[in-house]
Design an enzyme around this catalytic site. Structure first.
Site, PDB file in Angstrom:
ATOM      1  N   ARG A  87       5.202  -2.009   9.818  1.00  0.00           N
ATOM      2  CA  ARG A  87       4.220  -1.625   8.945  1.00  0.00           C
ATOM      3  C   ARG A  87       4.799  -0.680   8.050  1.00  0.00           C
ATOM      4  NH1 ARG A  87      -0.101  -4.685  11.635  1.00  0.00           N
ATOM      5  NH2 ARG A  87       0.639  -4.500  13.830  1.00  0.00           N
ATOM      6  N   ASP A 142      -4.589 -13.598  15.923  1.00  0.00           N
ATOM      7  CA  ASP A 142      -5.888 -13.565  15.887  1.00  0.00           C
ATOM      8  C   ASP A 142      -6.753 -14.516  15.288  1.00  0.00           C
ATOM      9  OD1 ASP A 142      -5.233 -11.094  17.233  1.00  0.00           O
ATOM     10  OD2 ASP A 142      -4.893 -10.091  15.354  1.00  0.00           O
ATOM     11  N   ARG A 273       1.957 -12.806  22.003  1.00  0.00           N
ATOM     12  CA  ARG A 273       2.204 -12.673  20.587  1.00  0.00           C
ATOM     13  C   ARG A 273       3.836 -13.263  20.496  1.00  0.00           C
ATOM     14  NH1 ARG A 273       0.363  -7.743  17.945  1.00  0.00           N
ATOM     15  NH2 ARG A 273       2.367  -7.333  16.755  1.00  0.00           N
TER      16      ARG A 273
HETATM   17  P1  ADP Z   1      -1.568  -7.215   8.594  1.00  0.00           P
HETATM   18  O1  ADP Z   1      -0.611  -7.946   7.322  1.00  0.00           O
HETATM   19  O2  ADP Z   1      -1.049  -7.996   9.725  1.00  0.00           O
HETATM   20  O3  ADP Z   1      -3.083  -7.007   8.481  1.00  0.00           O
HETATM   21  P2  ADP Z   1      -1.086  -4.439   8.154  1.00  0.00           P
HETATM   22  O4  ADP Z   1      -2.508  -4.501   7.909  1.00  0.00           O
HETATM   23  O5  ADP Z   1      -0.565  -3.427   9.090  1.00  0.00           O
HETATM   24  O6  ADP Z   1      -0.825  -5.885   8.814  1.00  0.00           O
HETATM   25  O7  ADP Z   1      -0.297  -4.513   6.832  1.00  0.00           O
HETATM   26  C1  ADP Z   1       1.197  -4.686   6.733  1.00  0.00           C
HETATM   27  C2  ADP Z   1       1.661  -3.918   5.701  1.00  0.00           C
HETATM   28  O8  ADP Z   1       1.068  -4.358   4.400  1.00  0.00           O
HETATM   29  C3  ADP Z   1       1.500  -2.376   5.628  1.00  0.00           C
HETATM   30  O9  ADP Z   1       2.218  -1.740   6.502  1.00  0.00           O
HETATM   31  C4  ADP Z   1       1.519  -2.244   4.262  1.00  0.00           C
HETATM   32  O10 ADP Z   1       3.077  -2.128   3.760  1.00  0.00           O
HETATM   33  C5  ADP Z   1       0.934  -3.374   3.357  1.00  0.00           C
HETATM   34  N1  ADP Z   1      -0.195  -2.857   3.159  1.00  0.00           N
HETATM   35  C6  ADP Z   1      -1.360  -2.881   3.831  1.00  0.00           C
HETATM   36  N2  ADP Z   1      -2.551  -2.452   3.231  1.00  0.00           N
HETATM   37  C7  ADP Z   1      -2.163  -2.326   1.918  1.00  0.00           C
HETATM   38  C8  ADP Z   1      -2.753  -2.156   0.793  1.00  0.00           C
HETATM   39  N3  ADP Z   1      -4.046  -1.767   0.700  1.00  0.00           N
HETATM   40  N4  ADP Z   1      -1.938  -1.896  -0.617  1.00  0.00           N
HETATM   41  C9  ADP Z   1      -0.916  -2.321  -0.382  1.00  0.00           C
HETATM   42  N5  ADP Z   1       0.074  -2.651   0.678  1.00  0.00           N
HETATM   43  C10 ADP Z   1      -0.688  -2.520   1.797  1.00  0.00           C
END
Ligand code: ADP
Length: 370
Positions: A87, A142, A273
């Protein structure tokens, strides 16, 4: 005709089996089209890290690994992600984006394929808006991305859940117990519902349908009265509201105290996972990986790959993100403004279909699971 000289691939957010198959497909297809490929290590963090390093060997080792055909050999059978994931909250800031852009410009990365969930797609759309064309590939166990019927990793996780449930049934039978098992899902009940039905769970609790405890307890009482010894109940994670007890643990206690059936709590957690990706996840990952590169070559971007009605296709990332918020009742003010009335109708239809699909399956689970 290749429009790009070099593309970057990254995996970000929660990992999922089949991510490697997607990396492999993107790499091999891009190489076949004369495009260089770099694997960005550790998701968006790799783009940021490379901007702060000057030694090109260090960059290649720690942040941007050049991928040749052989670099992805034998990875199709492996779970996890060979590019690692993380993240990276800093990427959401202006400073973070500036670093990512600096890397793309200095390293001549013309486009990005971002493999992950909705957070990953928000990052991809930000990059596109800053001049780096990006395409998302949905990968999460998921299956919680409304725009696609299937996310990479979901099928493997289902099969892992199913095996684990079968093991739990063995021991529940020996000891005449009900084992309440909690599975991941991040607020989406597909994993619990599909695997629960397939394992013959006596009752299933998912966030999409209010759980009727009395109904569930009665099912267990009836089943025991009919002579059923071993049972499993399946619960999706993260169902309790703020301040409430975890649903699976609460149900476990109620079963023991209210039905007389000895009960145990079990949490599968991160085990689902990992593991060897199934045929379906490898196939969909391969199709989506090739599709993403082809779309970039056609000059398209800001898209997310989807599987709909068993066909690999794509949709606009912003459409996908807003559709997701609509389905999860999390629409923000102005979310629908950029879309035409027909697009909003399309979103509503997709939300209704998905909710209906879950409801129908839930009814099936109620009528046969005891
Ligand atoms: P997933 O992709 O599994 O939903 P996350 O929500 O943790 O996982 O998002 C992964 C990564 O994507 C984050 O750690 C960040 O680097 C990037 N990211 C998430 N939200 C945003 C956003 N609103 N704008 C830009 N980058 C984002």
């Amino acid at each position: 005709m290749a429009k790009f000289k070099k593309i970057g691939i990254l995996t970000s957010g929660g990992d999922a089996p089949g991510m490697n198959a997607a990396i492999r497909a993107v790499t091999r297809h891009a190489l076949s089209q004369g495009i260089e490929v770099v694997g960005v290590i550790g998701g968006y963090a790799g783009l940021l890290g490379a901007a702060t390093e000057t030694d090109k060997d260090v960059i290649a080792e720690k942040y941007l690994r050049p991928l040749k055909s052989g670099s992805v050999s034998k990875t199709i059978t492996l779970g996890g992600t060979m590019l690692y994931s993380s993240r990276c909250p800093e990427f959401k800031t202006k400073e973070g984006m500036d670093l990512a852009l600096k890397t793309c410009h200095e390293q001549n990365i013309d486009a990005i394929v971002a493999i992950g969930g909705d957070g990953t797609f928000r990052g991809a759309t930000d990059l596109t808006n800053h001049g780096i064309p990006s395409i998302g590939i949905p990968a999460t166990i998921d299956n919680d991305i409304t725009a696609t019927d299937h996310t990479i990793g979901f099928d493997t996780a289902l099969n892992t859940c199913l095996s684990m449930f079968d093991y739990l049934r063995d021991t529940s039978e020996s000891h005449a117990r009900c084992i309440v098992t909690e599975v991941m899902g991040n607020g989406c009940g597909y994993l619990a519902l599909y695997a629960g039905i397939a394992a013959g769970a006596v009752t299933i609790a998912i966030p999409e349908i209010p759980y009727d405890y009395e109904y569930g307890l009665n099912k267990i009482r009836d089943a025991r009265a009919k002579g059923k010894r071993g049972m499993i109940a399946v619960c999706c994670e993260k169902m309790a509201k703020e301040g409430e007890e975890n649903v699976a643990e609460h149900l476990t206690k109620l079963i023991s105290s209210e039905t007389g059936v000895d009960s145990r709590f079990n949490r599968l957690g991160h085990i689902v996972r990992g593991g060897i990706p199934t045929l379906r996840d490898r196939l969909v990952a391969s199709q989506m990986g090739v599709g993403a590169v082809s779309l970039l070559l056609e000059g398209k971007s800001n898209l997310v790959m989807c599987l709909r009605d068993n066909r690999v296709t794509h949709t606009d990332i912003n459409f996908a993100l807003v559709l997701d918020r609509m389905y999860k009742n999390k629409l923000k003010d102005g979310d629908l403004e950029p879309f035409t009335a027909a697009q909003v109708e399309e979103m509503k239809l997709r939300c209704t279909r998905r909710a209906e699909n879950i409801r129908e399956l839930y009814e099936i689970s109620k009528s046969i699971c005891y």
